[in-house]
Design a protein around this motif. Structure first.
Motif, PDB file in Angstrom:
ATOM      1  N   GLN A  56      12.323  58.816  21.732  1.00 31.78           N
ATOM      2  CA  GLN A  56      12.371  57.400  22.120  1.00 31.78           C
ATOM      3  C   GLN A  56      11.029  56.665  21.899  1.00 31.78           C
ATOM      4  OE1 GLN A  56      12.573  59.557  25.217  1.00 31.78           O
ATOM      5  NE2 GLN A  56      14.550  60.338  24.608  1.00 31.78           N
ATOM      6  N   TRP A  57      10.414  56.864  20.735  1.00 27.80           N
ATOM      7  CA  TRP A  57       9.051  56.351  20.534  1.00 27.80           C
ATOM      8  C   TRP A  57       8.963  54.837  20.582  1.00 27.80           C
ATOM      9  CZ3 TRP A  57       5.175  58.987  21.778  1.00 27.80           C
ATOM     10  CH2 TRP A  57       5.123  60.375  21.569  1.00 27.80           C
ATOM     11  N   LYS A  58       9.962  54.124  20.044  1.00 25.15           N
ATOM     12  CA  LYS A  58       9.901  52.660  20.083  1.00 25.15           C
ATOM     13  C   LYS A  58       9.924  52.146  21.521  1.00 25.15           C
ATOM     14  CE  LYS A  58      11.852  51.681  15.528  1.00 25.15           C
ATOM     15  NZ  LYS A  58      12.982  51.055  14.767  1.00 25.15           N
ATOM     16  N   THR A 206      11.542  53.716  37.513  1.00 28.64           N
ATOM     17  CA  THR A 206      12.900  53.565  36.993  1.00 28.64           C
ATOM     18  C   THR A 206      13.127  52.154  36.492  1.00 28.64           C
ATOM     19  OG1 THR A 206      15.252  53.797  37.533  1.00 28.64           O
ATOM     20  CG2 THR A 206      13.819  52.958  39.264  1.00 28.64           C
ATOM     21  N   LEU A 207      14.098  52.011  35.607  1.00 30.62           N
ATOM     22  CA  LEU A 207      14.546  50.686  35.178  1.00 30.62           C
ATOM     23  C   LEU A 207      15.805  50.254  35.940  1.00 30.62           C
ATOM     24  CD1 LEU A 207      13.990  51.037  31.322  1.00 30.62           C
ATOM     25  CD2 LEU A 207      12.537  49.879  32.983  1.00 30.62           C
ATOM     26  N   GLY A 212      16.982  45.908  36.880  1.00 29.79           N
ATOM     27  CA  GLY A 212      18.417  45.653  36.926  1.00 29.79           C
ATOM     28  C   GLY A 212      19.226  46.393  35.878  1.00 29.79           C
ATOM     29  N   LEU A 213      18.765  47.579  35.467  1.00 28.26           N
ATOM     30  CA  LEU A 213      19.441  48.308  34.393  1.00 28.26           C
ATOM     31  C   LEU A 213      20.025  49.633  34.895  1.00 28.26           C
ATOM     32  CD1 LEU A 213      16.853  47.714  31.502  1.00 28.26           C
ATOM     33  CD2 LEU A 213      18.952  46.436  31.982  1.00 28.26           C
ATOM     34  N   GLU A 246      18.397  50.685  22.689  1.00 27.72           N
ATOM     35  CA  GLU A 246      18.424  49.328  22.150  1.00 27.72           C
ATOM     36  C   GLU A 246      18.361  48.283  23.261  1.00 27.72           C
ATOM     37  OE1 GLU A 246      21.922  48.969  19.806  1.00 27.72           O
ATOM     38  OE2 GLU A 246      21.288  50.460  18.325  1.00 27.72           O
ATOM     39  N   LEU A 247      19.141  48.489  24.310  1.00 29.03           N
ATOM     40  CA  LEU A 247      19.192  47.522  25.398  1.00 29.03           C
ATOM     41  C   LEU A 247      17.880  47.499  26.195  1.00 29.03           C
ATOM     42  CD1 LEU A 247      22.866  48.153  26.531  1.00 29.03           C
ATOM     43  CD2 LEU A 247      21.970  46.059  25.487  1.00 29.03           C
ATOM     44  N   VAL A 248      17.258  48.661  26.363  1.00 30.31           N
ATOM     45  CA  VAL A 248      15.966  48.701  27.048  1.00 30.31           C
ATOM     46  C   VAL A 248      14.914  47.943  26.243  1.00 30.31           C
ATOM     47  CG1 VAL A 248      14.057  50.209  27.725  1.00 30.31           C
ATOM     48  CG2 VAL A 248      16.395  50.798  28.370  1.00 30.31           C
ATOM     49  N   LEU A 249      14.923  48.106  24.937  1.00 27.60           N
ATOM     50  CA  LEU A 249      13.966  47.385  24.093  1.00 27.60           C
ATOM     51  C   LEU A 249      14.127  45.870  24.261  1.00 27.60           C
ATOM     52  CD1 LEU A 249      14.064  49.536  20.832  1.00 27.60           C
ATOM     53  CD2 LEU A 249      12.060  49.126  22.272  1.00 27.60           C
TER      54      LEU A 249
END
Length: 349
Positions: A56-58, A206-207, A212-213, A246-249
């Motif tokens: 998950q480098w990005k 945590t996210l 809110g994830l 993708e959604l975290v980014l």
């Protein structure tokens, strides 16, 4: 003196981790014929037929900007629960080693230890919900591999005294795992900035809360590069799926929106702290640095069921040590909090 190699289980030292196709490939390519994926795509989008970046480098690179921590000091787990489980599996020999927890606290430390056949020593917090340092010192033995601390604490909501935590960090040479799931709602400084000073420190965040994830299941561990490398050695190859990455980014581009949500929730928390004590069913509201309140009430079981009948779900914590007679109430929207307050006003004692 802290010695990471002495803490680590012998079989983990010898472990040759699974090497996935995407672990072995580095760089750019146009044709991927290495991972036995479906080359025709998927019913959703062509991208989802490919395995995600296993490290998950990005995401870590973007997180490093937000958190002020280099990417190599970040581990991402399928929720913080995976981080907890990986740490116990890496460092605790089943049937021999133990961990220390300080109840009342988050329940998954004990559950993960039990799953891995690791003994749990419980040193309750003081009545003021702070660390009992002499009792912790007495509980530590040669097989105590880690101490789990939660600040702000769940379910009490308060922050642990920073000086007490530093006493443990300076005098205990196993791992100190500081769970900061609710740190965004607190004025306390994160221990993430102390990683260079304490090689035995692991900080969990945590996210799921302020960001809110919760549905994406993405937790973070921050630690020395050596500890992160061990955790990466143990985790499943693709533990964070592509959609979540993708959604975290996207979410990490919206820091100001998150900060605004935090401001709103803290304002609503303050309102509840001010209004709840005026209700006849409320005996005490404990101070909170989190997005919830621990509330001592006249009849925890009865009020819990009463609220449930009205479609309002809170958490009955009355069976937890030092939380007798208490409900844990998450701070909701303004409308939700109004509904809660109005319902409690009409409860017949």
């Amino acid at each position: 003196m802290f010695n990471l190699d002495e803490l680590l289980r012998e079989n983990i030292k010898r472990l040759v981790p699974y090497s996935s196709a995407r672990d072995e490939f580095k760089g750019e390519a146009r044709v991927f014929l290495d991972a036995n994926e479906n080359s025709l795509g998927s019913p959703l989008t062509k991208w989802y037929n490919r395995y995600p970046d296993p490290l998950q480098w990005k995401v870590k690179e973007k997180l490093s900007v937000v958190k002020g921590v280099a990417p190599q000091h970040i581990f991402l787990g399928n929720g913080s629960d995976e981080c907890i489980d990986v740490l116990i599996r890496a460092f605790c020999e089943p049937g021999i080693d133990n961990i220390i927890i300080v109840p009342p606290t988050y329940g998954m430390y004990e559950v993960s230890a039990n799953i891995n056949n690791v003994a749990v020593k419980k040193v309750p917090l003081t009545p003021a919900y702070q660390l009992d340092l002499p009792a912790i010192e007495e509980a530590v033995d040669d097989n105590t591999k880690m101490i789990f601390l939660c600040s702000p604490n769940n379910p009490t909501g308060n922050s642990l005294d920073r000086d007490d935590v530093e006493v443990i960090l300076n005098n205990y040479f196993g791992l100190v795992v500081m769970d900061e799931a609710y740190i965004n709602f607190s004025r306390q400084r994160s221990f993430v900035q102390e990683l260079e000073d304490y090689p035995n420190l692991v900080v969990l965040q945590t996210l799921s809360k302020a960001w809110g994830l919760a549905a994406l299941r993405v937790g973070m561990a921050f630690a020395s590069e050596a500890i992160i490398n061990i955790m990466n050695k143990i985790k499943p190859p693709y533990n964070i799926n592509q959609a979540s990455q993708e959604l975290v980014l996207k979410a990490l581009d919206e820091v100001e929106q998150v900060n605004e949500m935090i401001r709103v929730l803290v304002t609503e928390r303050t309102r509840l702290e001010q209004e709840l004590p005026g209700l006849t069913v409320v005996k005490h509201v404990y101070p909170s640095d989190a997005n919830f309140l621990l509330v001592k009430v006249t009849d925890a079981h009865g009020i819990y069921q009463y609220l449930l009948d009205k479609g309002i779900v809170v958490r009955d914590r009355s069976n937890v040590i030092l939380c007798e007679g208490c409900l844990r109430v998450t701070v909701g929207t303004e409308k939700e909090n109004d509904e809660l307050l109005n319902a409690l006003k009409t409860y017949a004692v």
